[in-house]
Structure formats: C-alpha cells, structure tokens
Design a protein around this motif. Structure first.
Motif, PDB file in Angstrom:
ATOM      1  N   UNK A 731      54.116 -10.426 -29.988  1.00  0.00           N
ATOM      2  CA  UNK A 731      53.158 -11.074 -31.028  1.00  0.00           C
ATOM      3  C   UNK A 731      51.754 -10.583 -30.859  1.00  0.00           C
ATOM      4  N   UNK A 732      51.128 -10.178 -31.774  1.00  0.00           N
ATOM      5  CA  UNK A 732      49.919  -9.806 -31.778  1.00  0.00           C
ATOM      6  C   UNK A 732      48.915 -11.101 -32.149  1.00  0.00           C
ATOM      7  N   UNK A 733      47.887 -11.235 -31.439  1.00  0.00           N
ATOM      8  CA  UNK A 733      46.838 -12.460 -31.823  1.00  0.00           C
ATOM      9  C   UNK A 733      46.309 -12.043 -33.273  1.00  0.00           C
ATOM     10  N   UNK A 734      46.179 -13.005 -34.012  1.00  0.00           N
ATOM     11  CA  UNK A 734      45.524 -12.670 -35.278  1.00  0.00           C
ATOM     12  C   UNK A 734      44.066 -12.459 -35.375  1.00  0.00           C
ATOM     13  N   UNK A 735      43.586 -11.326 -35.921  1.00  0.00           N
ATOM     14  CA  UNK A 735      42.250 -11.220 -35.972  1.00  0.00           C
ATOM     15  C   UNK A 735      41.361 -12.280 -36.977  1.00  0.00           C
ATOM     16  N   UNK A 736      40.550 -12.837 -36.124  1.00  0.00           N
ATOM     17  CA  UNK A 736      39.723 -13.725 -37.258  1.00  0.00           C
ATOM     18  C   UNK A 736      38.397 -13.473 -37.294  1.00  0.00           C
ATOM     19  N   UNK A 737      37.951 -13.300 -38.528  1.00  0.00           N
ATOM     20  CA  UNK A 737      36.601 -12.836 -38.635  1.00  0.00           C
ATOM     21  C   UNK A 737      35.762 -13.681 -39.421  1.00  0.00           C
ATOM     22  N   UNK A 738      34.474 -13.923 -39.086  1.00  0.00           N
ATOM     23  CA  UNK A 738      33.618 -14.903 -39.990  1.00  0.00           C
ATOM     24  C   UNK A 738      32.876 -13.696 -40.957  1.00  0.00           C
ATOM     25  N   UNK A 739      31.734 -14.146 -41.381  1.00  0.00           N
ATOM     26  CA  UNK A 739      31.131 -13.298 -42.148  1.00  0.00           C
ATOM     27  C   UNK A 739      30.639 -12.005 -41.615  1.00  0.00           C
ATOM     28  N   UNK A 740      30.779 -10.966 -42.056  1.00  0.00           N
ATOM     29  CA  UNK A 740      30.128  -9.717 -41.669  1.00  0.00           C
ATOM     30  C   UNK A 740      28.497  -9.727 -41.298  1.00  0.00           C
TER      31      UNK A 740
END
Length: 884
Positions: A731-740
C-alpha cells in the motif's frame, strides 16, 4: 487475499487474445506480428483465417505450424477461428459442394386471397416454388378475418388435391419448376366470403444471400461436416498441442440466416419471412404442443399460423412453441455438437452469435435465444463492432453504417449484461465472458475510446477480450481498421500495451468472485414470441441510470430458483427483487414462480401491467404482485430499499460493479458520460478501504475513497476488506495536496512532428507556436497523423525545485508521455492528464518534453471513420506546472 497480492506482484493471468489475421505471409512477417502482440503484454492470440489464400491446404497448415511454434516458444496460447470466412457454418464450402441436403432449409409460405363462392375453383401453385428441389408441405384454405389474419377453426386441408399438369409447349411458355412433371395446381370448391390460401413449401432457397449454402444448424449431421472439414484436420496436424498451446476454437457469428438482419426477423411480425426447417420438424412440433391449448390438433392445419395471425390468438401459442423448439434445436444440434467434439479432443469452444439490434430473441441474424445459443460453450461471448457502442449514444436509435441504424439503448444496457449474466449462471463457463472488441471502428478510434469500451465491458462483468485486430498485411489495409500495429504506422501502438496491461489487471481483479447484484431482470424472449412485449433494455436503462445493478435472466433459469427470506437464488446468484418487463403473455412456470416469490415476501415488479395469458394458452394464474410504470420503476425500487448503492445527486452515467472474493469487496466505478461526475456514493460495506490503480498496478489509501470525482473516460476501483488491513508493503500512502502555492503556465512551445507515413520513427524540424492550438488548424497539417513532440523550458529557483511538482495537460484527446530533464514521468491514455514531476525538477533551467499521439482518421479518411467525430489534434488547452 493471495489473488490480490499476486496481481500487485505482476502475477496476472492473461485475459486477452487478439485476432491475428493471416493471408499467407512469409514466416518473418508472421513472426514480427506475433512479437508485436507479445510486447504489449498479451499472452494469447486468436488466428483468423478469413483472408487466407489457402485455407485447409498446405499453406494454411504451414502458417498454422509457424504460429504454433512461435507461440510455444514464447509461452503464448492459441485460439483458432473455425471457418474459412465468417460467419461460421460455411465449412469451407464442403456442405454446399458435397452435402447439399444438409444446407439450410426453410419453411416458406405463399399467400393467395380469394373471394367466393365458386365451385370447382383452381389455383396455380408453381410460383410458390423456388427451385426444382422444393417440396410442397401443404396447401391450406382458411377464412380470412382481416389482412394476414385467419380463423384456424375454418382451415381446410387441400394438400391431397394437388395435381401436376403436364406442359407440352415449353417453347412458348414460362419455364416450369420441373419440365418432366409440369407445374402444380390445386382444385377445390371455394366457399362464400373471403379466404386465404396458404401454400407451404420446404426449400433450400429463400434465406439471406450471405449464408446460402451454409450448413443447417438444427441438423447435427450438418454440424458434423464442419467438424470433419475444419476441426478434425487441425487436430490431426497438432493433436499434441491441444489443451497445451492450442486452447480451442472460436465460432464467429453463426446464425439461422433465414433473413438478412434482425429488425424484421421477429416471429409473427413478418409474413414474408421464411422459417428454419428440417424434414421431421412438423412431427416434433406436434409433440411439443402437448400441454398447450393446441394439443391434439392437426399440425399441418396449424402451420399457416407460423406466418399469419389468428382471430382467437392461437397463432401466438404456435409461434411460441416453434421458437422454443428451434432455439433449443440450434443449441443442441450446433452449439452442443461442437462442444462435445471439443471436450473429447481436450480443447474449448468459445465465440459469439450476432446480437445486433435485438437479434437475441429472433431469427435472421439471431439464433433464436441468446442464452441457449451458447449454453454449451466454455465462455459466454459477445462482440462490439462498427461504432455500436459510442459514448453518449444510449437514448435509442442512432445513424451508423448499419441500416436502419444502431439501437444504442440495446448496446448500452443489454448486450454486455446478457453475456456476463450467462457466464455467471452457467456452471460450465465459471464466470467467464468474452467480448470481441474494438473492431471496425475505423482509423479514428484511439486508445482513449478503446479504454472507454473496455471499461464499459469490465463494469458489466465481461472479463475476457478478443481485440480486433493485428494484421500483418501491407499498410494500409482497408479491411476493417484499426489495426493495432499496422506495420509501425499506427501512432497509437506505443501506448497500446498500457491499455492491454490495464485490461488484464482489471479483468483478473474482477474475475472469480460473487457478483453482488440487487435485481434480476427477466429476458423478454418468450414474451416477444407470444404477443405484445417490452424490450429488456427499457427497464434495464431505467435501473442503470438510477445506479441499480441487475442481471438478465432467461425464463428457463427460473426452474432452478430457490427462495428464502424475501430473496431468491438462481444458479448461485442471489437477488432482492425480480423485474418483469411488460408482456402480454409469459410461460406458466415464470408466472407461478413470480407468485410463489411474492407469497414468500419477495418483490416482483410488473412493468406497465400484468400479463394477460400464459404463452402455452390456458388460464392465467392469480397474480397478487404490483404493477409499476416504466418511468416510476427505479424510484419505486429505491424507496423499497432494493438499490444497493445511492448517490448524493442524480448519476445517470455512473456505472458500478460489485464483486466479493474472500471477505474482500471490490467496487469498480466508471463515468460513461461526457461530463465530469462528482458526488459521494453511499451504501458500500464497511471495512478497510483502498483505491486500486490498474495503470500503475498499485494500492493507495484515501480519506474517503467513495467520494468520486470522475472526468469523462475515467474509472475508479475501491477495495474494501473485512479482514485485517493489507500489509504496508503493498500500500502506498495517498498524496494529499492542498491548494498549490504557485502555478506556472508554460507558453510558446516548440513542436516537432513524426509523421505516420514514415512509421512515426523520427521527428522533423522544430516549429515554434505562439499559443497552444489544434495542430490540424495549422496550414498544411489539416490531415496530419502521427506524433507531436512539445518542448518547453522553465527556470526554477532552489525553493521551487524542491517543491512537489505536478504537470497538468489540458485539452488532450489521446495518449501523452512526459519527460522532464531526461527523466520519464509517466504516460497516460485518458484523463486525468496529470503527471508527478517533483523528483525530476532541478534548480535552474528545466527541459520539459511532452509527446502526444493521434489517430490515423484525419489522414486516411476511411469509410468507417466517418461515423466518429474527428477530434482536435495535440494539446489544445495548455500546460501548467503546479508547485505544492
């Protein structure tokens, strides 16, 4: 969960076997084409000899030996299409040449309307005969009640009054059917009033021209000729490889062929349609009338009602019994005979009938009954060709190459579901459903549309594929493009392997489990044979557009039904409700089962009204269920708690498939519409949830995986396990991004072109664009086909280069590959065209290269491509680099 771990480790079974067309090419050419198949990650192929110049001769067996040897060395498997040209049943011409008595035979009807009274009347019969081998089965006189409608109680059998009149002046008259005996007439007393004279003949003429001289599929001796001519010689040459390298045979679109097409091939609705026949069929039909209201009646007097309607509706009973009989005879004497041979020779029997425009329950293109036509195969089978499935074209008929057009509602909501339903409920098939796919869409078809088509099948339970086709003929071959390699000229080929890997991963993941489906939808075949009816796709479309999954079940599966706690089970499938499309008549066993299910607390929805009678005639049993209009059906089922999943807002183009394996639930969602869908799906089982990406073959964790945001052509797969969490190495950790924190628009790209006419092997001189625009709008490039390479640079500070970088492409129609500073950052064949480039960025100047491909549609403007819209070429909406 070992199956999941195997997939994630690349241990995936092969689910793909594309057609390989052979024409008698050199060994080197054949070898190259097989290697092109292999390098796409495909580990099987299906040899199609339709275009071969020496089928069943030394050249054919030479080429088959070459293919067998190469595939064995590569560890690939082989299927073989089972005739010299399609549809199956030609038997390489052997039946027509040496066994004409085993060719397709038809019961034909000639109608003559007369008005009496008239003593000693006569009628000329010679024009009812098509050929000197024709036989007059009967001449019947019936009172006419209206146009093409008779009163069967008044029928008079005049067959024994036929006389052959000698003709001694042949030079001056029309040619008679037989010079030796003359021509037939019948003399009789014509009663008062209007009467219809029906002349019934048995003839080898009168079917569709394409299959004239083909074997009679309801005669086992005829099917044996196909086995002796095609199957046995192949076995004799390669018997040691049967069950090893050679898996079996593929039957392509066998059919009754008594009529061209499907639209006018519905029993009782076309008096001019000749009917499948064999010499003993009348006697068998008489036996099958036992238990109906026609039991004990003179069968010859009844036969006109196969063509005409009857004043008291008795024709519907006869037409039902006839269709029930000939569809079963086809199943046993064609499909069953082939299957028995294959089983005895350690190989498998697969393929498909022709399903076009509701042929599934009809004669003509059909085999009478879809579920019977392949009952003995090792896989269920369907096919999609010539734009039958096109995004958004699901509301009804639409124009295409076929006349009068394609029934988009049928192809979207019945075809794949019927195939997977058969596979799930036929134990021999073990859940395997094959689709011949992508064929004859034209050069305008690209990998993106192919991915949409594949998703359409996967989300409906189809899990084996025969892509159409790899073709080693010199390019360009006009025969049913696209061809995936096309001697290196197809710009789509470099990314075709990505699509094949995706399909293999998803098919393997979704196979072998228990399909969790709330509703059973009754197949309309018997209703169509028996009077007024509603096509299965009408309620099917309503259910799908309200996110209610369904399986399509034929009436004969009802006998295997078990009931418990408001649910019923059919051959291992469990349902919460039964939906019955409107039918004037249904088989007694269906009506009794429906009532029994209602009494056991089950839900039965009779759409638009109750049946009025049983197909066999007789009284209708008491029905205590409820009727619901077609328009209210889905909402009623949702309010009754039948739907498994619900969405926060209407989702007419969201499709899902739910299967359960080893306490693991797999939900596969696709957006089949042309607009973005964004909403949460509720109702899934609870547990540890992961998102599976079949392109990267990886699992990730998301905070809310059932919050869907799907652009057109996108899909999402969510895996929920009731067992322990999946170990972290998988399992890979999900990439969580806010506003660029910053977004940089890349402008003024430099482009270079690789032309398909030069096999896309090298790029030409650079050209600078002032802005992103469709390449086909540039002077001289209106018909460009090939690959477009965009080159840009962007200067970054150390802080910017240390950021997470995401490159987004806008307005891309086909495949795209991104390279940053000579580091490959991924390939995409459909949305989202988003690439993680963070690891490739560096302080200073960064070189960004984006390659996009095209189809060959604009270049070759082939006949088939006119039915697809020509999409703009290249990147039309720009490129941005977002830094997080």
């Amino acid at each position: 969960m070992e199956y999941l771990f195997d997939i994630l480790q690349g241990k995936c079974k092969n689910h793909i076997a594309p057609f390989l067309w052979i024409h008698g090419e050199d060994e080197a050419v054949i070898s190259q084409e097989i290697l092109r198949i292999y390098e796409c990650g495909i580990r099987a192929l299906c040899v199609e000899a339709r275009p071969h110049n020496d089928f069943n001769g030394p050249g054919w067996f030479r080429d088959l030996g070459i293919i067998q040897s190469i595939c064995k060395e590569l560890g690939m498997k082989i299927w073989i299409l089972d005739d010299s040209h399609f549809p199956t049943g030609y038997a390489n011409g052997e039946v027509a040449k040496n066994y004409p008595q085993l060719c397709k035979k038809y019961l034909c009807s000639k109608l003559l309307d007369f008005c009496g009274p008239m003593k000693d009347a006569g009628a000329i019969l010679k024009y009812a005969l098509r050929d000197e081998t024709d036989e007059i089965i009967g001449v019947l006189l019936s009172r006419k009640t209206s146009f093409e409608t008779i009163d069967p109680a008044t029928t008079i059998d005049l067959t024994d009054k036929i006389k052959w009149i000698p003709d001694g002046s042949m030079e001056n008259q029309e040619k008679t059917i037989d010079k030796k005996y003359g021509y037939p007439v019948v003399n009789f007393d014509l009663p008062e009033g209007e009467w219809t004279l029906t002349v019934l003949t048995a003839s080898y003429k009168g079917g569709e021209k394409k299959t004239e001289g083909y074997l009679n599929p309801i005669d086992p001796a005829a099917t044996q000729i196909l086995l002796d001519t095609v199957y046995q010689p192949i076995y004799d040459h390669f018997c040691e490889e049967f069950g090893n390298t050679i898996l079996g045979f593929f039957s392509d679109e066998p059919r009754f062929g008594n009529l061209h097409g499907a639209e006018n091939a519905s029993i009782g609705r076309n008096v001019d349609m000749n009917l499948p026949w064999r010499d003993d069929l009348a006697g068998i039909l008489s036996e099958k009338l036992r238990g109906t209201t026609l039991e004990g009646r003179d069968i010859r007097k009844l036969l006109p009602m196969l063509f005409l309607q009857s004043a008291r509706g008795e024709a519907h009973v006869l037409q039902y019994v006839y269709m029930d009989l000939v569809s079963q005879m086809y199943s046993e004497n064609f499909d069953g005979v082939i299957a028995a041979w294959c089983e005895a020779h350690h190989c498998q029997h697969i393929g498909h009938t022709i399903e076009d425009n509701n042929a599934m329950a009809r004669l003509g293109y059909g085999a009478g009954h879809f579920f019977r036509s392949m009952a003995h195969q090792d896989m269920a089978g369907i096919d999609v060709v010539i734009q039958q499935l096109t995004p958004g074209m699901d509301q009804g008929m639409f124009k295409g190459m076929h006349r009068p057009g394609w029934d988009g509602e049928f192809f979207h909501y019945v075809l794949a579901k019927a195939g997977s339903s058969l596979a799930e409920m036929n134990p021999k098939m073990q859940g395997r459903c094959m689709c011949e796919l992508f064929g004859a869409y034209g050069w305008a078809e690209g990998n993106r549309l192919c991915k949409w088509l594949a998703d359409h099948m996967l989300v409906r339970g189809v899990n084996y594929f025969v892509p159409h086709a790899f073709d080693p003929a010199p390019f360009p071959d006009r025969d049913c493009p696209p061809h995936f390699f096309a001697q290196g000229h197809n710009p789509q080929y470099r990314e075709f392997g990505i699509l094949m890997d995706y399909m293999n991963h998803m098919a393997e993941l979704l196979s072998g489990g228990r399909h969790v489906v709330p509703a059973a939808l009754l197949f309309h075949a018997e209703a169509e044979w028996s009077g007024d009816y509603m096509l299965t796709q009408k309620p099917a479309a309503e259910l799908a557009r309200h996110c209610i999954d369904y399986s399509i079940i034929p009436a004969e599966f009802i006998s295997d039904c078990e009931m418990q706690d408001g649910k019923f089970m059919i051959r291992g499938q469990e349902f919460r409700a039964l939906v019955i499309p409107y039918a004037e008549a249904l088989p007694s066993k269906v009506l009794h089962m429906a009532e029994q299910y209602i009494q056991n607390g089950g839900k039965v929805y009779f759409v638009d009204g109750f049946p009025q009678r049983a197909c066999e005639g007789g009284r209708l049993p008491e029905m205590s269920g409820e009727t619901v209009s077609l328009q209210e059906l889905a909402e009623k089922m949702v309010s009754d708690g039948i739907a498994e999943l619900t969405t926060e807002k209407p989702a007419p183009y969201l499709r899902y498939y739910h299967t359960c394996k080893e306490r693991t639930h797999i939900y596969f969602f696709t957006n089949e519409g042309l607009n973005e869908f964004s909403a949460r799906v509720n109702g899934a089982v609870k547990g540890n949830a992961y998102v599976y990406d079949a392109f990267s073959n990886s699992l990730t964790e998301e905070a809310d995986p059932f919050a869907l945001k799907l652009q057109p052509y996108m899909s999402k797969c969510v895996i929920v396990t009731e067992a322990d969490e999946i170990p972290q190495p998988y399992v890979k950790k999900a990439v969580t991004r806010g506003k660029a924190k910053e977004e940089i628009a890349l402008e003024h790209p430099e482009i270079r072109l690789a032309d398909a006419g030069e096999r896309c092997d090298s790029y030409g001189e650079p050209m600078e664009l002032a802005q992103f625009q469709p390449i086909n709008t540039l002077n001289g490039l209106e018909a460009f086909a090939g690959r477009v390479c965009y080159q840009m640079s962007v200067r970054l500070t150390e802080e910017q280069a240390a950021s997470e970088g995401v490159l987004s492409l806008y307005g891309v129609q086909e495949g795209a590959a991104v390279t940053v500073n000579d580091m490959e950052c991924g390939k995409r064949i459909c949305a989202p065209y988003v690439f993680d480039v963070g690891n490739a960025l560096k302080p200073g100047e960064n070189q960004i290269v984006v390659e996009v491909n095209t189809t060959l549609g604009r270049r070759y403007k082939d006949f088939l491509s006119q039915y697809l819209p020509m999409e703009p070429i290249g990147i039309t909406g720009g490129i941005s680099l977002k830094l997080y």
